[in-house]
Design an enzyme around this catalytic site. Structure first.
Site, PDB file in Angstrom:
ATOM      1  N   ILE A   1     -20.388  12.154 -20.869  1.00 15.27           N
ATOM      2  CA  ILE A   1     -19.421  13.261 -20.901  1.00 15.27           C
ATOM      3  C   ILE A   1     -19.846  14.331 -21.908  1.00 15.27           C
ATOM      4  O   ILE A   1     -19.626  15.530 -21.687  1.00 15.27           O
ATOM      5  CB  ILE A   1     -17.980  12.767 -21.179  1.00 15.27           C
ATOM      6  CG1 ILE A   1     -16.973  13.846 -20.806  1.00 15.27           C
ATOM      7  CG2 ILE A   1     -17.786  12.343 -22.629  1.00 15.27           C
ATOM      8  CD1 ILE A   1     -16.997  14.270 -19.380  1.00 15.27           C
TER       9      ILE A   1
ATOM     10  N   SER B   1     -25.583  10.276 -33.032  1.00 16.29           N
ATOM     11  CA  SER B   1     -25.628   9.325 -31.931  1.00 16.29           C
ATOM     12  C   SER B   1     -26.705   8.316 -32.291  1.00 16.29           C
ATOM     13  O   SER B   1     -27.740   8.695 -32.844  1.00 16.29           O
ATOM     14  CB  SER B   1     -25.975  10.052 -30.623  1.00 16.29           C
ATOM     15  OG  SER B   1     -25.339   9.485 -29.512  1.00 16.29           O
ATOM     16  N   ARG B   2     -26.468   7.037 -31.970  1.00 14.44           N
ATOM     17  CA  ARG B   2     -27.417   6.006 -32.409  1.00 14.44           C
ATOM     18  C   ARG B   2     -28.794   6.239 -31.816  1.00 14.44           C
ATOM     19  O   ARG B   2     -29.817   6.064 -32.468  1.00 14.44           O
ATOM     20  CB  ARG B   2     -26.901   4.621 -32.001  1.00 14.44           C
ATOM     21  CG  ARG B   2     -25.568   4.249 -32.603  1.00 14.44           C
ATOM     22  CD  ARG B   2     -24.974   3.070 -31.889  1.00 14.44           C
ATOM     23  NE  ARG B   2     -24.982   3.283 -30.433  1.00 14.44           N
ATOM     24  CZ  ARG B   2     -24.575   2.409 -29.532  1.00 14.44           C
ATOM     25  NH1 ARG B   2     -24.101   1.247 -29.925  1.00 14.44           N
ATOM     26  NH2 ARG B   2     -24.621   2.689 -28.243  1.00 14.44           N
TER      27      ARG B   2
ATOM     28  N   LYS C   1     -10.577  11.352 -24.184  1.00 19.44           N
ATOM     29  CA  LYS C   1      -9.567  10.437 -23.660  1.00 19.44           C
ATOM     30  C   LYS C   1     -10.231   9.093 -23.374  1.00 19.44           C
ATOM     31  O   LYS C   1     -11.422   9.073 -23.074  1.00 19.44           O
ATOM     32  CB  LYS C   1      -8.874  10.976 -22.414  1.00 19.44           C
ATOM     33  CG  LYS C   1      -9.778  11.535 -21.314  1.00 19.44           C
ATOM     34  CD  LYS C   1     -10.679  10.711 -20.496  1.00 19.44           C
ATOM     35  CE  LYS C   1     -10.305   9.409 -19.920  1.00 19.44           C
ATOM     36  NZ  LYS C   1     -11.374   8.848 -19.039  1.00 19.44           N
TER      37      LYS C   1
ATOM     38  N   ASP D   1      -9.737   3.782 -16.903  1.00 21.51           N
ATOM     39  CA  ASP D   1     -10.495   4.842 -17.596  1.00 21.51           C
ATOM     40  C   ASP D   1     -10.421   6.146 -16.794  1.00 21.51           C
ATOM     41  O   ASP D   1     -10.041   7.176 -17.357  1.00 21.51           O
ATOM     42  CB  ASP D   1     -11.954   4.424 -17.844  1.00 21.51           C
ATOM     43  CG  ASP D   1     -12.749   5.570 -18.459  1.00 21.51           C
ATOM     44  OD1 ASP D   1     -12.643   5.785 -19.673  1.00 21.51           O
ATOM     45  OD2 ASP D   1     -13.430   6.292 -17.689  1.00 21.51           O
TER      46      ASP D   1
HETATM   47  P1  NAP Z   1     -21.268   6.941 -22.289  1.00 18.57           P
HETATM   48  O1  NAP Z   1     -22.107   7.637 -21.270  1.00 18.57           O
HETATM   49  O2  NAP Z   1     -21.414   5.476 -22.452  1.00 18.57           O
HETATM   50  O3  NAP Z   1     -21.502   7.715 -23.652  1.00 18.57           O
HETATM   51  C1  NAP Z   1     -20.968   7.300 -24.882  1.00 18.57           C
HETATM   52  C2  NAP Z   1     -22.073   7.386 -25.926  1.00 18.57           C
HETATM   53  O4  NAP Z   1     -21.516   6.979 -27.166  1.00 18.57           O
HETATM   54  C3  NAP Z   1     -23.232   6.452 -25.627  1.00 18.57           C
HETATM   55  O5  NAP Z   1     -24.219   7.079 -24.865  1.00 18.57           O
HETATM   56  C4  NAP Z   1     -23.723   6.071 -27.016  1.00 18.57           C
HETATM   57  O6  NAP Z   1     -24.795   6.923 -27.414  1.00 18.57           O
HETATM   58  C5  NAP Z   1     -22.528   6.325 -27.931  1.00 18.57           C
HETATM   59  N1  NAP Z   1     -21.965   5.085 -28.457  1.00 18.57           N
HETATM   60  C6  NAP Z   1     -21.570   4.872 -29.739  1.00 18.57           C
HETATM   61  N2  NAP Z   1     -21.098   3.647 -29.899  1.00 18.57           N
HETATM   62  C7  NAP Z   1     -21.184   3.039 -28.713  1.00 18.57           C
HETATM   63  C8  NAP Z   1     -20.856   1.733 -28.274  1.00 18.57           C
HETATM   64  N3  NAP Z   1     -20.339   0.821 -29.092  1.00 18.57           N
HETATM   65  N4  NAP Z   1     -21.077   1.433 -26.970  1.00 18.57           N
HETATM   66  C9  NAP Z   1     -21.607   2.352 -26.116  1.00 18.57           C
HETATM   67  N5  NAP Z   1     -21.945   3.611 -26.494  1.00 18.57           N
HETATM   68  C10 NAP Z   1     -21.740   3.951 -27.790  1.00 18.57           C
HETATM   69  O7  NAP Z   1     -19.704   7.175 -21.985  1.00 18.57           O
HETATM   70  P2  NAP Z   1     -19.025   8.510 -21.430  1.00 18.57           P
HETATM   71  O8  NAP Z   1     -18.885   8.439 -19.962  1.00 18.57           O
HETATM   72  O9  NAP Z   1     -19.665   9.700 -22.025  1.00 18.57           O
HETATM   73  O10 NAP Z   1     -17.558   8.281 -22.009  1.00 18.57           O
HETATM   74  C11 NAP Z   1     -17.250   8.473 -23.371  1.00 18.57           C
HETATM   75  C12 NAP Z   1     -15.774   8.789 -23.477  1.00 18.57           C
HETATM   76  O11 NAP Z   1     -15.523   9.982 -22.713  1.00 18.57           O
HETATM   77  C13 NAP Z   1     -14.876   7.702 -22.877  1.00 18.57           C
HETATM   78  O12 NAP Z   1     -13.720   7.555 -23.634  1.00 18.57           O
HETATM   79  C14 NAP Z   1     -14.547   8.241 -21.489  1.00 18.57           C
HETATM   80  O13 NAP Z   1     -13.290   7.791 -21.015  1.00 18.57           O
HETATM   81  C15 NAP Z   1     -14.519   9.732 -21.745  1.00 18.57           C
HETATM   82  N6  NAP Z   1     -14.774  10.526 -20.552  1.00 18.57           N
HETATM   83  C16 NAP Z   1     -15.778  10.214 -19.682  1.00 18.57           C
HETATM   84  C17 NAP Z   1     -15.944  10.953 -18.497  1.00 18.57           C
HETATM   85  C18 NAP Z   1     -17.022  10.659 -17.498  1.00 18.57           C
HETATM   86  O14 NAP Z   1     -16.990  11.218 -16.412  1.00 18.57           O
HETATM   87  N7  NAP Z   1     -18.016   9.840 -17.780  1.00 18.57           N
HETATM   88  C19 NAP Z   1     -15.078  12.015 -18.235  1.00 18.57           C
HETATM   89  C20 NAP Z   1     -14.120  12.357 -19.176  1.00 18.57           C
HETATM   90  C21 NAP Z   1     -13.966  11.602 -20.329  1.00 18.57           C
HETATM   91  P3  NAP Z   1     -25.884   6.309 -28.453  1.00 18.57           P
HETATM   92  O15 NAP Z   1     -26.448   5.091 -27.798  1.00 18.57           O
HETATM   93  O16 NAP Z   1     -26.853   7.414 -28.655  1.00 18.57           O
HETATM   94  O17 NAP Z   1     -25.081   5.973 -29.689  1.00 18.57           O
END
Ligand code: NAP
Length: 308
Positions: A14, A36-37, A90, A168
């Protein structure tokens, strides 16, 4: 006015898809760092953690927390303690009760806490709210069905405790419903299907009623292949209003009233800037309360194992 110096924490899907372009397109923000890690972004100073950023990074006014919900509270607390404004993706947290102390911390620090619900910024949501305010409602039906493999590839956190599973995405529907319906509503029954190898549901059926007895039914599915469905239909005394495409399109008995592709996140960042300027916070936990209710009241069924 000098720009708000912003850092993103958690450069994942996101953050890349929406936050980076929205920040670039919103006057008043300057992206000065990323924590970011693993992930990095060319041209933006990188830190492995928020702690490292706060200790040795450039001056920062505000932090956007885009990590998964589990663990976000500690990051928010750290940022507020350091005197930063905080934007929460969110859902605002992995539990309901962890948010109250953050609200208090923001107030004590004189900083903004913004618990975002991006779907509320979809272009047809406000027009739907305005139309529904003057109508008699008969029934509401939500269909929120998407393919987790397409939209959340490799995101194991989503099926861990606190990841919410199908809620989610479905919490976005609840964030719209709680904004557009004229009366509060509450859950009367729910069924949640948990894959036998996972800790969060992959499908759910929810039955709510509003305080006037209008039924609100929601069908949620995380395994929908083919066309994806993010629809809310409201039967009213003046016909059927349908919000589709997650809130981008509004139709009245099939006639298109709004159909705009305008992105949600630039509007969300404009709101963040306004809150900071006015010294306000915006934290509405209602959508998260409905999800908590579903976990409390829901009947649990076991579904086939899920392998991403
Ligand atoms: P994601 O792709 O997994 O990205 C989250 C990032 O946070 C990871 O790439 C990771 O980057 C970092 N991170 C730090 N601690 C972590 C942990 N313990 N486990 C996993 N990743 C960790 O997730 P996302 O889809 O962006 O979603 C993140 C948030 O945005 C959620 O709350 C989700 O509900 C919300 N959201 C998502 C979307 C969507 O379409 N995907 C839309 C709206 C809102 P590093 O490895 O570099 O630390």
């Amino acid at each position: 006015m000098s720009p708000i110096r912003l850092a993103i924490v958690g450069l994942g899907k996101i953050a890349r898809d929406q936050h980076l372009p929205a920040i670039a397109a919103t006057p008043g923000f300057e992206l000065v760092a990323i924590a970011s890690r693993n992930a990095t972004q060319e041209g933006v100073p990188h830190f492995h953690s928020l702690e490292d950023l706060l200790a040795g990074g450039p001056p920062v006014d505000a932090i956007s927390l885009c990590t998964p919900p589990q663990g976000r509270r500690a990051l928010a607390e750290m940022a507020l303690r350091a005197g930063k404004h905080v934007l929460l993706e969110k859902p605002p947290g992995a539990t309901v009760s962890e948010i109250g102390p953050l609200v208090a911390a923001a107030a004590a620090a004189g900083r903004t806490l913004f618990a975002t619900w991006h779907s509320r910024f979809a272009p047809a949501v406000e027009p739907a709210r305005a139309l529904l305010a003057g109508r008699t409602l008969r029934a509401v039906r939500v269909e929120w069905k998407e393919d987790v493999r397409v939209w959340h590839p490799g995101q194991d956190w989503i099926f861990e405790p606190g990841g919410l599973g199908v809620f989610d995405p479905a919490i976005n529907a609840l964030s719209i419903l709680t904004h557009i319906l004229p009366r509060p509503f509450f859950l009367s029954a729910a069924t949640l299907a948990f894959p036998e190898n996972r800790q969060a549901p992959i499908a759910a059926e929810l039955d709510f009623a509003d305080t006037a007895g209008v039924p609100v039914r929601a069908e949620l599915d995380f395994l929908q292949t083919g066309p994806q469905t993010w629809d809310i239909h409201v039967e009213t005394d003046e016909g059927r209003l349908s919000l589709s495409l997650g809130g981008a399109r509004l139709t009245q008995d099939g006639t298109v009233l709004v159909d705009e592709k305008e992105a949600e996140y630039p509007a969300l960042y404009r709101r963040f800037a306004g809150l900071i300027e006015r010294g306000e916070s915006d934290v509405d936990l209602t959508p998260l309360l409905h999800v908590a209710d579903a976990f409390m009241l829901g009947r649990r069924t076991v579904a086939a194992p899920f392998f991403g």
